[in-house]
Design an enzyme around this catalytic site. Structure first.
Site, PDB file in Angstrom:
ATOM      1  N   LYS A 180      23.344  50.827 -23.229  1.00  0.00           N
ATOM      2  CA  LYS A 180      23.743  49.998 -22.385  1.00  0.00           C
ATOM      3  C   LYS A 180      22.600  49.715 -21.441  1.00  0.00           C
ATOM      4  CE  LYS A 180      26.625  49.261 -18.096  1.00  0.00           C
ATOM      5  NZ  LYS A 180      25.493  48.952 -17.503  1.00  0.00           N
ATOM      6  N   GLY A 233      21.219  58.003 -13.923  1.00  0.00           N
ATOM      7  CA  GLY A 233      22.043  57.066 -13.031  1.00  0.00           C
ATOM      8  C   GLY A 233      22.339  58.022 -11.700  1.00  0.00           C
ATOM      9  N   SER A 234      23.256  57.358 -10.858  1.00  0.00           N
ATOM     10  CA  SER A 234      23.850  58.402  -9.835  1.00  0.00           C
ATOM     11  C   SER A 234      24.462  59.278 -10.112  1.00  0.00           C
ATOM     12  CB  SER A 234      24.733  57.339  -8.893  1.00  0.00           C
ATOM     13  OG  SER A 234      25.790  57.244  -9.367  1.00  0.00           O
ATOM     14  N   THR A 235      24.534  60.375  -9.137  1.00  0.00           N
ATOM     15  CA  THR A 235      25.365  61.615  -9.542  1.00  0.00           C
ATOM     16  C   THR A 235      26.984  61.269  -9.627  1.00  0.00           C
ATOM     17  OG1 THR A 235      23.728  62.963  -8.477  1.00  0.00           O
ATOM     18  CG2 THR A 235      26.003  63.873  -8.667  1.00  0.00           C
ATOM     19  N   GLY A 238      27.489  59.912 -12.883  1.00  0.00           N
ATOM     20  CA  GLY A 238      27.343  61.156 -13.854  1.00  0.00           C
ATOM     21  C   GLY A 238      28.446  61.743 -14.161  1.00  0.00           C
ATOM     22  N   CYS A 290      14.257  58.387  -8.487  1.00  0.00           N
ATOM     23  CA  CYS A 290      15.272  59.500  -8.342  1.00  0.00           C
ATOM     24  C   CYS A 290      14.743  60.783  -7.753  1.00  0.00           C
ATOM     25  CB  CYS A 290      16.034  59.581  -9.606  1.00  0.00           C
ATOM     26  SG  CYS A 290      15.038  59.771 -10.988  1.00  0.00           S
ATOM     27  N   GLU A 387      20.855  60.575  -0.678  1.00  0.00           N
ATOM     28  CA  GLU A 387      19.981  59.797  -1.130  1.00  0.00           C
ATOM     29  C   GLU A 387      19.703  58.270  -0.860  1.00  0.00           C
ATOM     30  OE1 GLU A 387      18.222  59.525  -5.845  1.00  0.00           O
ATOM     31  OE2 GLU A 387      20.293  59.369  -5.639  1.00  0.00           O
TER      32      GLU A 387
END
Length: 489
Positions: A180, A233-235, A238, A290, A387
């Protein structure tokens, strides 16, 4: 107009470009202007099912797994050659869709992608098991087998670089893929994936489904016929990916997530060099990295000099159209990211940090932000804990190594860290004490193909790149056979 045509906007399933089952599309925007570049096929559950079916058939019945590892490596080498041949067109597409400087894309990132594919092509015929001694008359061997259909979800900040981190080891190990793309940056992966088929990849081995996270991403992560997930990607996202894997078929998950990386400048540092390196560690890729060195810890003896020079360097940073020569910083990816960054700049001011430079929008069109520097930042300020993912440098003061180690590690993240010192003893102390997956000493953002990358704590699990990444895409099988009258054990 950028010097490239948009050739591929459909889904890539079973070696062919096709429309989405629903016929829906979504716009991908030029971050320089906010205008539409193209309308891209928007996949959903039915398209993911089609892609997984194609990948499963290619894995179970197709020639990919049955050809020799050397033949697979030759296809990957041809793939890398085609990427290199089309380097400039790919870079232009990446800059157009993402906003990163064209020089960065053409001279750094696409060559790194080419190198990554060649690196993993070299591994394809060097993956093997072991012969294991047993406590009796048995022959024991281990087989390293491909895991199956790999689901892969990539972000928008480094679309092709992370694409390479994902597909390289998966293909080298003999797996098939359903990938994706990010809905913000779908174009370059479609272009490059088409080259893989030109290189000789069998139908169904690499499938690309563009679409939204809650539909396409969720469908891949929860699919019962996907054997492995790799996500960057982002936490927060995730955690959802991990949860969906657990609730479906317990597929193994590799996560490369967020960070709030410390960059530590010691008292013996050459301040001019430290300023330049810390500047690059934070502002590279518009701060959308990141592992950005987003907490700049500076020893109190050189703090004031560093702040003044860091401010002056930020004021000199060239912001503008990323296709123009000499531009160092392009626009942020989209309006949502732009507004998020501006919100954090406001928080920094409200919480009492000193705004040394920047803090404002550049121009009235597109998503450009001035390079921003804060001093007098405290550990509990939002700009020091969360972040930001933008061009905002936060400079903090420290007194000694014990203090900076404690403060640098006082975060949920652990992706990377930077150390700037002339002392080998200091470097050794810090590299062992910092809780981070990568520690760069007197350098930053070195992403060579063989260097593993990944995080501690909530920055992820598993490693990408290098030999360690192969483990993500292999199963280990023990085979035990009795020995009759062996000459030796």
């Amino acid at each position: 107009m950028p010097p490239v045509k948009v050739e591929h906007t459909q889904l890539l399933i079973n070696g062919k470009f096709v429309d989405s089952a629903s016929g829906k599309t979504f716009p991908t925007l030029d971050p320089r202007t906010g205008e539409v570049i193209a309308h891209v096929a928007e996949g959903d559950l039915e398209d993911v099912n089609r892609a997984v079916s194609a990948a499963r058939k290619a894995f179970d019945e197709g020639p990919w797994l049955k050809m020799s590892a050397y033949e697979r490596s030759k296809i990957l080498y041809r793939f890398a050659d085609l990427i290199e041949k089309h380097n400039d067109e790919i870079a232009a597409l990446e800059t157009w869709d993402n906003g990163k400087p064209y020089a960065q894309a053409a001279e750094v990132e696409i060559p790194l992608l080419t190198r990554l594919i060649r690196y993993f092509a070299g591994w394809a015929d060097k993956i093997h098991g072991l012969t294991v001694p047993a406590d009796g008359p048995y022959h024991v061997q281990t087989l390293h087998e491909p895991i199956g259909v790999a689901g892969q979800i990539i972000p928008w900040n480094f679309p092709l670089l992370i694409y390479g981190w994902k597909i390289g080891p998966a293909l080298a190990c003999g797996n098939t893929i359903v990938l994706k793309t990010s809905e913000q940056t779908p174009l370059s992966a479609l272009y490059v994936s088409n080259l893989s088929y030109e290189a000789g990849l069998p139908d169904g081995v690499l499938n690309v489904v563009s679409g939204r996270g809650p539909t396409v991403g969720a469908a891949i992560a929860s699919h019962m016929d996907v054997d492995k997930i790799a996500f960057t990607g982002s936490t927060a996202t995730g955690k959802f990916v991990l949860e969906m894997s657990a609730k479906s078929n317990l597929k193994p998950v590799t996560l490369e997530l967020g960070g709030k990386s410390p960059f530590i400048i010691c008292e013996d540092a050459d301040v001019d060099q430290a300023v330049e390196l810390a500047h690059a560690a934070l502002f590279f890729n518009q701060g959308q990295c990141c592992c950005a060195g987003s907490r700049t810890f500076v020893h109190e003896r050189v703090y004031d000099e560093f702040v003044e020079k860091a401010k002056n360097r930020a004021l000199k940073r060239v912001v503008g159209d990323p296709f123009k020569k000499g531009v160092e910083q392009g626009p942020q990816i989209d309006s949502l990211q732009f507004e998020k960054i501006m919100k954090y700049i406001k928080y920094g001011i409200e919480e009492g940090a000193t705004l040394e430079s920047g803090g404002e929008r550049v121009g009235s069109k597109g998503y450009y932000i001035q390079p921003t520097v804060f001093s007098d930042v405290k550990d509990d300020m939002l700009i020091a804990t969360e972040e930001i993912f933008g061009p905002v440098q936060s400079i903090l003061k420290f007194k000694d190594l014990d203090e900076v180690i404690r403060r640098a590690n006082a975060t949920h993240y652990g992706l990377a860290a930077g150390v700037f010192t002339k002392s080998l003893d200091t470097a050794n102390t810090l590299t062992r004490a910092l809780k981070a997956g990568t520690v760069w000493v007197n350098c930053y953002d070195i992403f060579h193909a063989a260097i593993p990358f990944g995080g501690y704590k909530m920055s992820g699990q598993g490693r990408v790149k290098g030999v360690y990444s192969l483990q993500n895409y292999l199963q280990v099988k023990a085979v035990v056979t009795p020995l009759k009258n062996p000459a030796w054990l």
